[in-house]
Design a protein around this motif. Structure first.
Motif, PDB file in Angstrom:
ATOM      1  N   LEU A  77       0.829  -1.215   0.000  1.00  0.00           N
ATOM      2  CA  LEU A  77       0.000   0.000   0.000  1.00  0.00           C
ATOM      3  C   LEU A  77       0.857   1.257   0.000  1.00  0.00           C
ATOM      4  O   LEU A  77       0.546   2.226  -0.694  1.00  0.00           O
ATOM      5  N   ALA A  78       1.945   1.248   0.752  1.00  0.00           N
ATOM      6  CA  ALA A  78       2.845   2.406   0.767  1.00  0.00           C
ATOM      7  C   ALA A  78       3.468   2.614  -0.606  1.00  0.00           C
ATOM      8  O   ALA A  78       3.545   3.743  -1.096  1.00  0.00           O
ATOM      9  N   LEU A  79       3.915   1.540  -1.232  1.00  0.00           N
ATOM     10  CA  LEU A  79       4.489   1.650  -2.574  1.00  0.00           C
ATOM     11  C   LEU A  79       3.461   2.185  -3.566  1.00  0.00           C
ATOM     12  O   LEU A  79       3.816   2.843  -4.540  1.00  0.00           O
ATOM     13  N   HIS A  80       2.201   1.905  -3.299  1.00  0.00           N
ATOM     14  CA  HIS A  80       1.095   2.384  -4.135  1.00  0.00           C
ATOM     15  C   HIS A  80       0.686   3.804  -3.751  1.00  0.00           C
ATOM     16  O   HIS A  80      -0.241   4.383  -4.314  1.00  0.00           O
ATOM     17  N   ASP A  90       9.121  -4.375  12.374  1.00  0.00           N
ATOM     18  CA  ASP A  90      10.036  -3.232  12.288  1.00  0.00           C
ATOM     19  C   ASP A  90      10.491  -2.993  10.852  1.00  0.00           C
ATOM     20  O   ASP A  90      10.578  -1.850  10.404  1.00  0.00           O
ATOM     21  N   PHE A  91      10.764  -4.066  10.131  1.00  0.00           N
ATOM     22  CA  PHE A  91      11.198  -3.929   8.738  1.00  0.00           C
ATOM     23  C   PHE A  91      10.118  -3.258   7.897  1.00  0.00           C
ATOM     24  O   PHE A  91      10.382  -2.279   7.194  1.00  0.00           O
ATOM     25  N   TYR A  92       8.901  -3.794   7.953  1.00  0.00           N
ATOM     26  CA  TYR A  92       7.834  -3.232   7.112  1.00  0.00           C
ATOM     27  C   TYR A  92       7.451  -1.821   7.545  1.00  0.00           C
ATOM     28  O   TYR A  92       7.186  -0.961   6.705  1.00  0.00           O
ATOM     29  N   LEU A 132       7.613   3.974   6.281  1.00  0.00           N
ATOM     30  CA  LEU A 132       8.093   5.321   6.608  1.00  0.00           C
ATOM     31  C   LEU A 132       9.089   5.832   5.569  1.00  0.00           C
ATOM     32  O   LEU A 132       9.061   7.010   5.200  1.00  0.00           O
ATOM     33  N   ALA A 133       9.945   4.967   5.073  1.00  0.00           N
ATOM     34  CA  ALA A 133      10.921   5.373   4.057  1.00  0.00           C
ATOM     35  C   ALA A 133      10.222   5.808   2.772  1.00  0.00           C
ATOM     36  O   ALA A 133      10.583   6.838   2.182  1.00  0.00           O
ATOM     37  N   VAL A 134       9.221   5.052   2.358  1.00  0.00           N
ATOM     38  CA  VAL A 134       8.475   5.415   1.143  1.00  0.00           C
ATOM     39  C   VAL A 134       7.753   6.743   1.357  1.00  0.00           C
ATOM     40  O   VAL A 134       7.653   7.559   0.436  1.00  0.00           O
ATOM     41  N   MET A 135       7.299   6.983   2.571  1.00  0.00           N
ATOM     42  CA  MET A 135       6.604   8.226   2.881  1.00  0.00           C
ATOM     43  C   MET A 135       7.564   9.415   2.996  1.00  0.00           C
ATOM     44  O   MET A 135       7.123  10.551   3.098  1.00  0.00           O
ATOM     45  N   GLY A 136       8.859   9.139   2.992  1.00  0.00           N
ATOM     46  CA  GLY A 136       9.847  10.214   3.044  1.00  0.00           C
ATOM     47  C   GLY A 136      10.429  10.471   4.420  1.00  0.00           C
ATOM     48  O   GLY A 136      11.174  11.439   4.603  1.00  0.00           O
ATOM     49  N   TYR A 137      10.149   9.626   5.383  1.00  0.00           N
ATOM     50  CA  TYR A 137      10.657   9.803   6.744  1.00  0.00           C
ATOM     51  C   TYR A 137      11.905   8.934   6.942  1.00  0.00           C
ATOM     52  O   TYR A 137      11.888   7.908   7.627  1.00  0.00           O
ATOM     53  N   LYS A 138      12.986   9.361   6.327  1.00  0.00           N
ATOM     54  CA  LYS A 138      14.225   8.595   6.265  1.00  0.00           C
ATOM     55  C   LYS A 138      14.806   8.303   7.646  1.00  0.00           C
ATOM     56  O   LYS A 138      15.208   7.167   7.926  1.00  0.00           O
ATOM     57  N   LEU A 143      12.901  -1.042  -4.677  1.00  0.00           N
ATOM     58  CA  LEU A 143      11.479  -0.685  -4.668  1.00  0.00           C
ATOM     59  C   LEU A 143      11.233   0.571  -3.842  1.00  0.00           C
ATOM     60  O   LEU A 143      10.533   1.483  -4.282  1.00  0.00           O
ATOM     61  N   THR A 144      11.792   0.595  -2.649  1.00  0.00           N
ATOM     62  CA  THR A 144      11.600   1.753  -1.769  1.00  0.00           C
ATOM     63  C   THR A 144      12.148   3.020  -2.422  1.00  0.00           C
ATOM     64  O   THR A 144      11.490   4.067  -2.398  1.00  0.00           O
ATOM     65  N   GLU A 145      13.309   2.932  -3.005  1.00  0.00           N
ATOM     66  CA  GLU A 145      13.918   4.090  -3.660  1.00  0.00           C
ATOM     67  C   GLU A 145      13.075   4.574  -4.840  1.00  0.00           C
ATOM     68  O   GLU A 145      12.867   5.778  -5.033  1.00  0.00           O
TER      69      GLU A 145
END
Length: 136
Positions: free
Chosen positions: A65-68, A90-92, A97-103, A126-128
């Motif tokens: 869903l985040a990737l979408h 924790d991984f997911y 959060l990474a996809v949302m921009g919260y590095k 994928l995340t990048e």
């Protein structure tokens, strides 16, 4: 009879998970979201057959869903996964959060995260590819 129904539900869920993972790794994010949603519906229906919804399934769905870029649904489902219990929560959560921009928040979670074997070679790409810039 109930035992056979439970086995049948688990088989359908397993097939759905593999189809979801294949679509995700292939970059077909919309199809992956659909496959995960279908697997979750089957899992919810099978609860009356003696099993519940897997936290790992919910966590994988939240990442798709985040990737979408359906961030609200991703956050709801990662929360559900963590409540139910998940080995890779924790991984997911970090990937959402990474996809949302919260590095920085994602990096904090990744310090203690276990990476699922099925996506260990693909998640960074994928995340990048699908990450956004945080608006807050």
């Amino acid at each position: 009879m109930k035992r056979y129904i439970t086995i049948l539900f688990l088989l359908f869920i397993t097939i759905g998970i593999y189809a979801s993972r294949y679509a995700l790794k292939s970059g077909n994010i919309a199809q992956a979201v659909k496959e995960y949603a279908d697997a979750i519906v089957i899992a919810e229906n099978s609860r009356t057959a003696g099993s519940g919804i897997s936290g790992d399934l919910l966590a994988e769905y939240s990442y798709a869903l985040a990737l979408h870029h359906d961030f609200e649904a991703a956050l709801v489902n990662i929360d559900r996964a963590r409540i139910v219990g998940t080995k890779y929560g924790d991984f997911y959560a970090a990937q959402v959060l990474a996809v949302m921009g919260y590095k920085e928040a994602a990096q904090q979670l990744m310090r203690q995260a276990k990476i699922p074997e099925w996506i260990s070679g693909n998640y960074q790409e994928l995340t990048e590819k699908y990450k956004t810039t945080a608006s807050i």
